[in-house]
Scaffold this motif. Structure first.
Motif, mmCIF file in Angstrom:
data_model
loop_
_atom_site.group_PDB
_atom_site.id
_atom_site.type_symbol
_atom_site.label_atom_id
_atom_site.label_comp_id
_atom_site.label_asym_id
_atom_site.label_seq_id
_atom_site.Cartn_x
_atom_site.Cartn_y
_atom_site.Cartn_z
ATOM 1 N N ILE A 1 0.868 -1.183 0.000
ATOM 2 C CA ILE A 1 0.000 0.000 0.000
ATOM 3 C C ILE A 1 0.901 1.229 0.000
ATOM 4 C CG2 ILE A 1 -1.756 1.278 1.269
ATOM 5 C CD1 ILE A 1 -2.581 -1.458 2.521
ATOM 6 N N MET A 2 0.613 2.149 -0.913
ATOM 7 C CA MET A 2 1.448 3.345 -1.064
ATOM 8 C C MET A 2 0.567 4.575 -1.191
ATOM 9 S SD MET A 2 4.177 4.190 -4.144
ATOM 10 C CE MET A 2 5.350 2.914 -3.695
ATOM 11 N N ASP A 3 1.045 5.689 -0.671
ATOM 12 C CA ASP A 3 0.295 6.929 -0.868
ATOM 13 C C ASP A 3 0.859 7.683 -2.068
ATOM 14 O OD1 ASP A 3 2.539 8.441 -0.098
ATOM 15 O OD2 ASP A 3 1.800 8.802 1.943
ATOM 16 N N GLY A 4 0.243 8.804 -2.396
ATOM 17 C CA GLY A 4 0.605 9.543 -3.588
ATOM 18 C C GLY A 4 1.937 10.249 -3.523
ATOM 19 N N ARG A 5 2.620 10.158 -2.378
ATOM 20 C CA ARG A 5 3.960 10.738 -2.254
ATOM 21 C C ARG A 5 5.048 9.663 -2.200
ATOM 22 N NH1 ARG A 5 0.753 14.247 0.963
ATOM 23 N NH2 ARG A 5 1.130 12.964 2.815
ATOM 24 N N GLY A 6 4.639 8.413 -2.438
ATOM 25 C CA GLY A 6 5.621 7.335 -2.487
ATOM 26 C C GLY A 6 5.932 6.710 -1.147
ATOM 27 N N ASN A 7 5.145 7.038 -0.127
ATOM 28 C CA ASN A 7 5.359 6.415 1.177
ATOM 29 C C ASN A 7 4.713 5.029 1.184
ATOM 30 O OD1 ASN A 7 6.592 8.752 2.517
ATOM 31 N ND2 ASN A 7 4.565 9.681 2.280
ATOM 32 N N VAL A 8 5.494 4.014 1.539
ATOM 33 C CA VAL A 8 4.953 2.656 1.650
ATOM 34 C C VAL A 8 4.352 2.509 3.035
ATOM 35 C CG1 VAL A 8 5.465 0.194 1.556
ATOM 36 C CG2 VAL A 8 6.656 1.772 0.017
ATOM 37 N N LEU A 9 3.020 2.341 3.067
ATOM 38 C CA LEU A 9 2.291 2.335 4.335
ATOM 39 C C LEU A 9 2.190 0.945 4.953
ATOM 40 C CD1 LEU A 9 -0.643 4.687 3.226
ATOM 41 C CD2 LEU A 9 1.576 5.324 4.206
ATOM 42 N N GLY A 10 2.163 -0.064 4.101
ATOM 43 C CA GLY A 10 2.056 -1.434 4.599
ATOM 44 C C GLY A 10 2.424 -2.410 3.508
ATOM 45 N N ILE A 11 3.066 -3.501 3.885
ATOM 46 C CA ILE A 11 3.484 -4.486 2.886
ATOM 47 C C ILE A 11 3.443 -5.869 3.512
ATOM 48 C CG2 ILE A 11 5.963 -4.267 3.404
ATOM 49 C CD1 ILE A 11 6.377 -4.380 0.295
ATOM 50 N N CYS A 12 2.955 -6.863 2.757
ATOM 51 C CA CYS A 12 2.823 -8.221 3.274
ATOM 52 C C CYS A 12 3.089 -9.243 2.172
ATOM 53 C CB CYS A 12 1.418 -8.457 3.832
ATOM 54 S SG CYS A 12 1.292 -8.161 5.609
ATOM 55 N N VAL A 13 3.421 -10.452 2.596
ATOM 56 C CA VAL A 13 3.652 -11.575 1.675
ATOM 57 C C VAL A 13 2.706 -12.704 2.057
ATOM 58 C CG1 VAL A 13 5.326 -13.211 0.757
ATOM 59 C CG2 VAL A 13 6.072 -10.923 1.474
ATOM 60 N N GLY A 14 2.039 -13.288 1.047
ATOM 61 C CA GLY A 14 1.131 -14.398 1.291
ATOM 62 C C GLY A 14 1.304 -15.493 0.254
ATOM 63 N N ASN A 15 0.333 -16.352 0.151
ATOM 64 C CA ASN A 15 0.399 -17.500 -0.761
ATOM 65 C C ASN A 15 0.083 -17.105 -2.201
ATOM 66 O OD1 ASN A 15 1.072 -19.365 1.300
ATOM 67 N ND2 ASN A 15 -1.087 -19.484 1.909
ATOM 68 N N THR A 16 0.347 -18.006 -3.111
ATOM 69 C CA THR A 16 0.213 -17.725 -4.544
ATOM 70 C C THR A 16 -1.204 -17.282 -4.923
ATOM 71 O OG1 THR A 16 0.460 -18.640 -6.778
ATOM 72 C CG2 THR A 16 -0.299 -20.145 -5.069
ATOM 73 N N SER A 17 -1.258 -16.422 -5.940
ATOM 74 C CA SER A 17 -2.554 -16.011 -6.490
ATOM 75 C C SER A 17 -2.636 -16.347 -7.979
ATOM 76 C CB SER A 17 -2.764 -14.502 -6.283
ATOM 77 O OG SER A 17 -1.651 -13.763 -6.743
ATOM 78 N N ASN A 18 -1.831 -17.297 -8.413
ATOM 79 C CA ASN A 18 -1.892 -17.773 -9.798
ATOM 80 C C ASN A 18 -3.055 -18.753 -9.909
ATOM 81 O OD1 ASN A 18 -1.549 -19.106 -12.272
ATOM 82 N ND2 ASN A 18 0.658 -18.747 -12.239
ATOM 83 N N TYR A 19 -4.166 -18.290 -10.463
ATOM 84 C CA TYR A 19 -5.385 -19.106 -10.470
ATOM 85 C C TYR A 19 -5.276 -20.306 -11.397
ATOM 86 C CZ TYR A 19 -6.782 -16.870 -14.867
ATOM 87 O OH TYR A 19 -6.832 -16.440 -16.161
ATOM 88 N N ASP A 20 -4.322 -20.288 -12.336
ATOM 89 C CA ASP A 20 -4.107 -21.466 -13.181
ATOM 90 C C ASP A 20 -3.651 -22.649 -12.341
ATOM 91 O OD1 ASP A 20 -4.812 -20.293 -15.587
ATOM 92 O OD2 ASP A 20 -2.779 -19.568 -15.978
ATOM 93 N N ASP A 21 -2.952 -22.363 -11.255
ATOM 94 C CA ASP A 21 -2.410 -23.417 -10.399
ATOM 95 C C ASP A 21 -3.390 -23.850 -9.316
ATOM 96 O OD1 ASP A 21 -0.049 -23.367 -11.828
ATOM 97 O OD2 ASP A 21 0.940 -21.977 -10.452
ATOM 98 N N ILE A 22 -4.128 -22.889 -8.735
ATOM 99 C CA ILE A 22 -4.920 -23.218 -7.540
ATOM 100 C C ILE A 22 -6.408 -22.955 -7.704
ATOM 101 C CG2 ILE A 22 -2.954 -22.833 -6.008
ATOM 102 C CD1 ILE A 22 -4.216 -20.141 -5.235
#
Length: 328
Positions: free
Chosen positions: A20-41
């Protein structure tokens, strides 16, 4: 007036990253989760994984579950209009942003946006798979390679892994020069002798990532002067450079070209990067070659800001570059 807030999604084959980023380039939040490749899952599981990683990023940012001003989703495997429509519907179902500001493309597009901080140019990916993609200043794009392991994946970790095993079998047969790859491959795969390799490959069905994990072994052997390994490395690099040259020609970037490198193969350092630079500049002399400036998930945020016609200042981009190593 409050600054805009955007969401960027990097949906690879193994993980999904949300920022998540605001219009000045500040990264407000960042996360890593499981795959979102729908061809696979499947679509339902992919949508749920996106929801979870976005909720995680929202929690870190301390913001409510309201739609963002814009979202850009770079998802592995997206190649057709139907693919884009499916991913856009997932984003719409999750109320990630208004319909008009939901952007979708393949993950190579966001790798380029991150690699060159939003500037036009070319990106060469060499991870488990390989692909080259470029975009010029007027929005024309071209891709070369990236057809998967059976059709065109030269220079990828998978390709190097396959070539390492081929070299080991050929050396065992006496069909090629002696190479340290024979004992190295046996040791890596925990095989008593080369006869066991067919069971590992064909019966146990080694995955693409397992095969790609042999790539560092081959590159290290090349670094130590093994002639067979060095020839494989040179062949792989030449194939990657050819893709870059084709993209540069197609997009009229021969006279002014920036190339961003990303992926695990290039993590081998100067041994690979210097060879890649030399091979590229032999075909595209005016091309500058460097490692990616920003990760793909930040590239997706920049593309989301583009949907709002919001562009970061050079100073804001430089700040992002300085903190990028801490983002993931």
């Amino acid at each position: 007036m409050m600054t805009k807030t955007v969401l960027g999604i990097d949906g690879g084959g193994t993980r999904t990253r949300a920022a998540i980023m605001d219009g000045r380039g500040n990264v407000l939040g960042i996360c890593v989760g499981n795959t979102s490749n729908y061809d696979d899952i499947g679509i339902d599981a992919a949508r749920e994984n996106i929801r979870q990683v976005v909720d995680c990023a929202r929690a870190k940012a301390g913001i409510p579950a309201d739609p963002f001003d814009a979202v850009f989703l770079g998802i592995g495997g997206v190649s057709s209009a139907d693919d884009r429509a499916i991913v856009k519907k997932m984003a719409s179902d999750l109320r990630l942003a208004p319909e008009a500001t939901i952007g979708v493309d393949h993950d190579i597009r966001i790798a380029l946006a991150g690699g060159l901080s939003g500037r036009p140019g070319i990106v060469q990916i060499a991870g488990t798979g390989s692909s080259c993609y470029g975009r010029n200043a007027v929005g024309q794009s071209w891709r070369s390679g990236g057809w998967g392991p059976l059709l065109a994946d030269e220079g990828s970790g998978y390709w190097f892994g396959i070539e390492a095993m081929k070299a080991a079998t050929m050396a065992s047969d006496g069909r090629s020069s002696e190479t340290v790859l024979l004992p190295a491959v046996l040791d890596f795969l925990k095989l008593k002798d080369i006869d066991g390799i067919m069971h590992r490959v064909y019966v146990e069905n080694m995955s693409r990532s397992e095969i790609a994990s042999l790539s560092p072994l081959l590159i290290n052997a090349a670094k130590e002067g093994d002639a067979v390994s060095l020839q494989i490395v040179e062949t792989g690099i030449q194939n990657l450079a050819q893709c870059v040259s084709i993209v540069a020609h197609k997009l009229d970037l021969m006279e002014q070209c920036e190339l961003s490198l990303t992926g695990g193969v290039f993590q081998a350092g100067d041994f690979i990067i210097d060879r890649m630079r030399k091979a590229v500049q032999e075909q595209v002399p005016q091309c500058t070659v460097a490692m990616a400036e920003l990760p793909p998930v930040i590239g997706s945020c920049l593309l989301a800001l583009d949907l709002l016609d919001v562009h970061l200042t050079p100073a804001e981009v430089e700040l992002l570059k300085r903190i990028s190593v801490t983002l993931l």
